[in-house]
Scaffold this motif. Structure first.
Motif, PDB file in Angstrom:
ATOM      1  N   VAL A   1       0.836  -1.201   0.000  1.00 52.39           N
ATOM      2  CA  VAL A   1       0.000   0.000   0.000  1.00 52.39           C
ATOM      3  C   VAL A   1       0.871   1.251   0.000  1.00 52.39           C
ATOM      4  O   VAL A   1       0.654   2.176  -0.790  1.00 52.39           O
ATOM      5  N   GLU A   2       1.871   1.284   0.868  1.00 52.40           N
ATOM      6  CA  GLU A   2       2.753   2.444   0.936  1.00 52.40           C
ATOM      7  C   GLU A   2       3.543   2.620  -0.364  1.00 52.40           C
ATOM      8  O   GLU A   2       3.770   3.743  -0.816  1.00 52.40           O
TER       9      GLU A   2
ATOM     10  N   GLN B   1       2.527   1.781  -3.405  1.00 50.95           N
ATOM     11  CA  GLN B   1       1.631   2.361  -4.407  1.00 50.95           C
ATOM     12  C   GLN B   1       1.402   3.845  -4.138  1.00 50.95           C
ATOM     13  O   GLN B   1       1.334   4.645  -5.073  1.00 50.95           O
ATOM     14  N   LYS B   2       1.265   4.218  -2.879  1.00 47.61           N
ATOM     15  CA  LYS B   2       1.085   5.644  -2.550  1.00 47.61           C
ATOM     16  C   LYS B   2       2.278   6.463  -3.036  1.00 47.61           C
ATOM     17  O   LYS B   2       2.104   7.552  -3.586  1.00 47.61           O
TER      18      LYS B   2
ATOM     19  N   SER C   1      -4.755   2.216  -0.931  1.00 55.54           N
ATOM     20  CA  SER C   1      -3.756   3.201  -1.346  1.00 55.54           C
ATOM     21  C   SER C   1      -4.354   4.326  -2.190  1.00 55.54           C
ATOM     22  O   SER C   1      -3.642   5.204  -2.642  1.00 55.54           O
TER      23      SER C   1
END
Length: 64
Positions: free
Chosen positions: A10-11, A13-14, A44
């Motif tokens: 997730v991080e 992709q952010k 994300s």
């Protein structure tokens, strides 16, 4: 999927979105992987991820 791995994805992709990624083309091999990717995209806030069944479809999309 392990919660630590999910957090890292997730991080990641952010950061990619922040750095200017416009879209992503993902080859998905099964229903479980697709569900996990959908969850990660949602967490994300990545709204431009496109999922394909084959590498050729994914590459053709990105080359448009």
């Amino acid at each position: 999927m392990d919660s630590k791995l999910t957090y890292v994805l997730v991080e990641h992709q952010k950061l990619l979105i922040e750095w200017g990624m416009k879209r992503a083309s993902i080859v998905v091999g099964g229903a479980i992987a697709k569900m996990q990717l959908n969850r990660i995209s949602k967490e994300s806030a990545h709204q431009t991820e496109f999922q394909w069944e084959t590498y050729d479809e994914a590459l053709a999309f990105l080359l448009k």
